[in-house]
Scaffold this motif. Structure first.
Motif, mmCIF file in Angstrom:
data_model
loop_
_atom_site.group_PDB
_atom_site.id
_atom_site.type_symbol
_atom_site.label_atom_id
_atom_site.label_comp_id
_atom_site.label_asym_id
_atom_site.label_seq_id
_atom_site.Cartn_x
_atom_site.Cartn_y
_atom_site.Cartn_z
ATOM 1 N N TYR A 65 -5.719 -1.296 -9.138
ATOM 2 C CA TYR A 65 -4.820 -0.151 -8.967
ATOM 3 C C TYR A 65 -3.386 -0.603 -8.730
ATOM 4 O O TYR A 65 -2.436 0.033 -9.202
ATOM 5 C CB TYR A 65 -5.292 0.739 -7.814
ATOM 6 N N TYR A 66 -3.229 -1.692 -8.010
ATOM 7 C CA TYR A 66 -1.871 -2.181 -7.741
ATOM 8 C C TYR A 66 -1.213 -2.686 -9.027
ATOM 9 O O TYR A 66 -0.048 -2.380 -9.304
ATOM 10 C CB TYR A 66 -1.919 -3.306 -6.708
ATOM 11 N N LEU A 67 -1.943 -3.432 -9.836
ATOM 12 C CA LEU A 67 -1.376 -4.051 -11.031
ATOM 13 C C LEU A 67 -1.251 -3.083 -12.203
ATOM 14 O O LEU A 67 -0.284 -3.129 -12.959
ATOM 15 C CB LEU A 67 -2.235 -5.249 -11.459
ATOM 16 N N ARG A 68 -2.209 -2.185 -12.361
ATOM 17 C CA ARG A 68 -2.239 -1.328 -13.534
ATOM 18 C C ARG A 68 -1.622 0.045 -13.306
ATOM 19 O O ARG A 68 -1.187 0.703 -14.241
ATOM 20 C CB ARG A 68 -3.689 -1.141 -14.008
ATOM 21 N N HIS A 69 -1.588 0.494 -12.062
ATOM 22 C CA HIS A 69 -1.146 1.858 -11.799
ATOM 23 C C HIS A 69 0.049 1.935 -10.842
ATOM 24 O O HIS A 69 0.425 3.021 -10.416
ATOM 25 C CB HIS A 69 -2.300 2.687 -11.230
ATOM 26 N N GLU A 70 0.611 0.770 -10.467
ATOM 27 C CA GLU A 70 1.749 0.755 -9.541
ATOM 28 C C GLU A 70 1.447 1.605 -8.315
ATOM 29 O O GLU A 70 2.216 2.467 -7.918
ATOM 30 C CB GLU A 70 3.015 1.254 -10.255
ATOM 31 N N ALA A 71 0.291 1.337 -7.721
ATOM 32 C CA ALA A 71 -0.179 2.168 -6.615
ATOM 33 C C ALA A 71 0.499 1.852 -5.283
ATOM 34 O O ALA A 71 0.207 2.485 -4.287
ATOM 35 C CB ALA A 71 -1.692 2.019 -6.463
ATOM 36 N N GLY A 72 1.375 0.882 -5.235
ATOM 37 C CA GLY A 72 2.072 0.584 -3.991
ATOM 38 C C GLY A 72 1.550 -0.681 -3.335
ATOM 39 O O GLY A 72 0.395 -1.093 -3.534
ATOM 40 N N SER A 73 2.400 -1.314 -2.529
ATOM 41 C CA SER A 73 2.047 -2.594 -1.916
ATOM 42 C C SER A 73 0.882 -2.487 -0.948
ATOM 43 O O SER A 73 0.205 -3.482 -0.671
ATOM 44 C CB SER A 73 3.260 -3.173 -1.188
ATOM 45 N N GLY A 74 0.625 -1.280 -0.431
ATOM 46 C CA GLY A 74 -0.488 -1.113 0.495
ATOM 47 C C GLY A 74 -1.815 -1.512 -0.120
ATOM 48 O O GLY A 74 -2.693 -2.065 0.558
ATOM 49 N N PHE A 75 -1.951 -1.275 -1.433
ATOM 50 C CA PHE A 75 -3.194 -1.636 -2.104
ATOM 51 C C PHE A 75 -3.342 -3.151 -2.213
ATOM 52 O O PHE A 75 -4.451 -3.679 -2.174
ATOM 53 C CB PHE A 75 -3.256 -0.978 -3.482
ATOM 54 N N LEU A 76 -2.236 -3.851 -2.334
ATOM 55 C CA LEU A 76 -2.290 -5.313 -2.365
ATOM 56 C C LEU A 76 -2.693 -5.860 -0.994
ATOM 57 O O LEU A 76 -3.477 -6.806 -0.899
ATOM 58 C CB LEU A 76 -0.931 -5.870 -2.784
ATOM 59 N N TRP A 77 -2.169 -5.258 0.064
ATOM 60 C CA TRP A 77 -2.555 -5.652 1.414
ATOM 61 C C TRP A 77 -4.034 -5.362 1.661
ATOM 62 O O TRP A 77 -4.738 -6.173 2.279
ATOM 63 C CB TRP A 77 -1.700 -4.924 2.450
ATOM 64 N N VAL A 115 -8.159 -11.392 11.492
ATOM 65 C CA VAL A 115 -6.973 -11.316 10.631
ATOM 66 C C VAL A 115 -7.196 -10.299 9.519
ATOM 67 O O VAL A 115 -6.284 -9.542 9.161
ATOM 68 C CB VAL A 115 -6.628 -12.704 10.051
ATOM 69 N N ALA A 116 -8.411 -10.246 8.972
ATOM 70 C CA ALA A 116 -8.717 -9.266 7.923
ATOM 71 C C ALA A 116 -8.553 -7.845 8.450
ATOM 72 O O ALA A 116 -8.024 -6.970 7.749
ATOM 73 C CB ALA A 116 -10.134 -9.483 7.406
ATOM 74 N N ILE A 117 -8.986 -7.592 9.676
ATOM 75 C CA ILE A 117 -8.839 -6.265 10.272
ATOM 76 C C ILE A 117 -7.363 -5.920 10.447
ATOM 77 O O ILE A 117 -6.928 -4.798 10.161
ATOM 78 C CB ILE A 117 -9.573 -6.201 11.628
ATOM 79 N N LEU A 118 -6.573 -6.884 10.895
ATOM 80 C CA LEU A 118 -5.138 -6.653 11.080
ATOM 81 C C LEU A 118 -4.441 -6.419 9.735
ATOM 82 O O LEU A 118 -3.528 -5.587 9.633
ATOM 83 C CB LEU A 118 -4.504 -7.840 11.808
ATOM 84 N N LEU A 119 -4.866 -7.132 8.696
ATOM 85 C CA LEU A 119 -4.303 -6.921 7.355
ATOM 86 C C LEU A 119 -4.624 -5.513 6.854
ATOM 87 O O LEU A 119 -3.778 -4.852 6.239
ATOM 88 C CB LEU A 119 -4.869 -7.951 6.370
ATOM 89 N N LEU A 120 -5.837 -5.055 7.126
ATOM 90 C CA LEU A 120 -6.212 -3.705 6.700
ATOM 91 C C LEU A 120 -5.376 -2.661 7.430
ATOM 92 O O LEU A 120 -4.953 -1.660 6.836
ATOM 93 C CB LEU A 120 -7.703 -3.481 6.969
ATOM 94 N N SER A 121 -5.104 -2.899 8.702
ATOM 95 C CA SER A 121 -4.243 -1.999 9.459
ATOM 96 C C SER A 121 -2.845 -1.952 8.847
ATOM 97 O O SER A 121 -2.238 -0.879 8.718
ATOM 98 C CB SER A 121 -4.168 -2.455 10.916
ATOM 99 N N SER A 122 -2.327 -3.109 8.442
ATOM 100 C CA SER A 122 -1.014 -3.150 7.795
ATOM 101 C C SER A 122 -1.038 -2.428 6.457
ATOM 102 O O SER A 122 -0.054 -1.794 6.059
ATOM 103 C CB SER A 122 -0.578 -4.606 7.588
ATOM 104 N N ALA A 123 -2.164 -2.520 5.749
ATOM 105 C CA ALA A 123 -2.293 -1.827 4.469
ATOM 106 C C ALA A 123 -2.206 -0.315 4.662
ATOM 107 O O ALA A 123 -1.545 0.384 3.880
ATOM 108 C CB ALA A 123 -3.616 -2.197 3.801
ATOM 109 N N TYR A 124 -2.857 0.193 5.695
ATOM 110 C CA TYR A 124 -2.850 1.630 5.944
ATOM 111 C C TYR A 124 -1.428 2.168 6.101
ATOM 112 O O TYR A 124 -1.101 3.259 5.633
ATOM 113 C CB TYR A 124 -3.651 1.953 7.217
ATOM 114 N N LYS A 125 -0.581 1.374 6.751
ATOM 115 C CA LYS A 125 0.794 1.813 6.980
ATOM 116 C C LYS A 125 1.587 1.939 5.683
ATOM 117 O O LYS A 125 2.595 2.637 5.633
ATOM 118 C CB LYS A 125 1.509 0.812 7.912
ATOM 119 N N ARG A 126 1.138 1.243 4.659
ATOM 120 C CA ARG A 126 1.865 1.233 3.393
ATOM 121 C C ARG A 126 1.266 2.174 2.348
ATOM 122 O O ARG A 126 1.833 2.322 1.268
ATOM 123 C CB ARG A 126 1.890 -0.199 2.840
#
Length: 254
Positions: A65-77, A115-126
């Motif tokens: 979704y991030y690469l093909r649909h420009e879904a936002g950086s949150g999806f990369l996180w 760290v994975a949990i913290l990354l997911l939390s950062s993803a939610y914000k984006r």
């Protein structure tokens, strides 16, 4: 900062993905029931494989979704969070398979999970816009989450185990607070998955430290798999994905 919506259609691919991860939820439920009724090492192994499959499949979906649909950086996180969680799980099983040994609790694998949990939390914000939520309510939630680890610290003292338990609870509490603070109440599948995932990882360090002999807690694996699946289903774009743009911008979605 203002929030605009960028078109990102779910379409047929999104429906197929939802169906696949819905199937993962069904398998997880069946495994949980099997583990409760007929405890077996084979079911535990299947549960572990399912968790890894869901983690990497979710990472692939978010990357797509991030690469093909420009879904936002949150999806990369989110992809990074899922991939790291799957990689940490594989590292544990690889150590067992190659007879290197097992990682005791706490260990480097636990840091990977946190760290994975913290990354997911950062993803939610984006991914979703911030929502005006009752601050005292979120504070009460944080206090409730931290009661158990702080009680363990007070009674058992400062040890590697007690500190890791505190770290797990803090990361899971932060994930829950972020979800409530960033519009997840409007996305029930993602919220349900987040709650299930966070609860499983608050019980997990307690099981590893004090309840390793409790066979019923083997259902934590299916709970994690189901939680991650619900998160993927809930985060799939349903027509718009919220992204932040500078307040001065007059950009209009096409």
């Amino acid at each position: 900062m203002t929030v605009i919506a960028t078109p990102c259609r779910r379409g047929t691919a999104g429906s197929v993905i939802s169906g696949i991860f819905g199937g993962f939820c069904g398998i997880a439920a069946a495994l949980a029931l099997a583990l409760l009724m007929f405890p077996s090492a084979q079911y535990v192994t299947l549960s572990n494989y399912l968790q890894i499959l869901v983690a990497f499949a979710g990472a692939a979906v978010f990357c797509w979704y991030y690469l093909r649909h420009e879904a936002g950086s949150g999806f990369l996180w989110a992809a990074a969070a899922f991939a790291l969680w799957g990689a940490a799980n594989i590292a544990w099983y690889a150590a067992v398979f190659f007879k290197i040994g097992t990682f005791p609790f706490p260990g480097p694998i636990d840091l990977g999970f946190v760290v994975a949990i913290l990354l997911l939390s950062s993803a939610y914000k984006r991914i979703y816009p911030r929502k005006q939520v009752n601050g005292p309510a979120l504070l009460v939630l944080l206090v409730l989450v931290l009661i158990i680890p702080l009680a363990i610290l007070a009674t058992a003292g400062v040890t590697d185990q007690s500190l890791m338990i505190l770290l797990y609870f803090f990361a899971c509490g932060l994930l829950l607070i972020t979800a409530f603070n960033y519009s997840f109440t409007e996305h029930p599948a993602a919220l349900a998955g987040t709650i299930l995932f966070a609860l499983a990882f608050m019980v997990y360090p307690l099981r590893e430290s004090y309840l390793s002999g409790n066979a019923l807690l083997a259902i934590l694996g299916p709970c994690v798999a189901a939680g991650l699946s619900f998160v993927v289903i809930g985060l799939l774009p349903d027509g718009t994905v919220s992204q932040e743009t500078p307040k001065e911008s007059s950009q209009i979605p096409e």
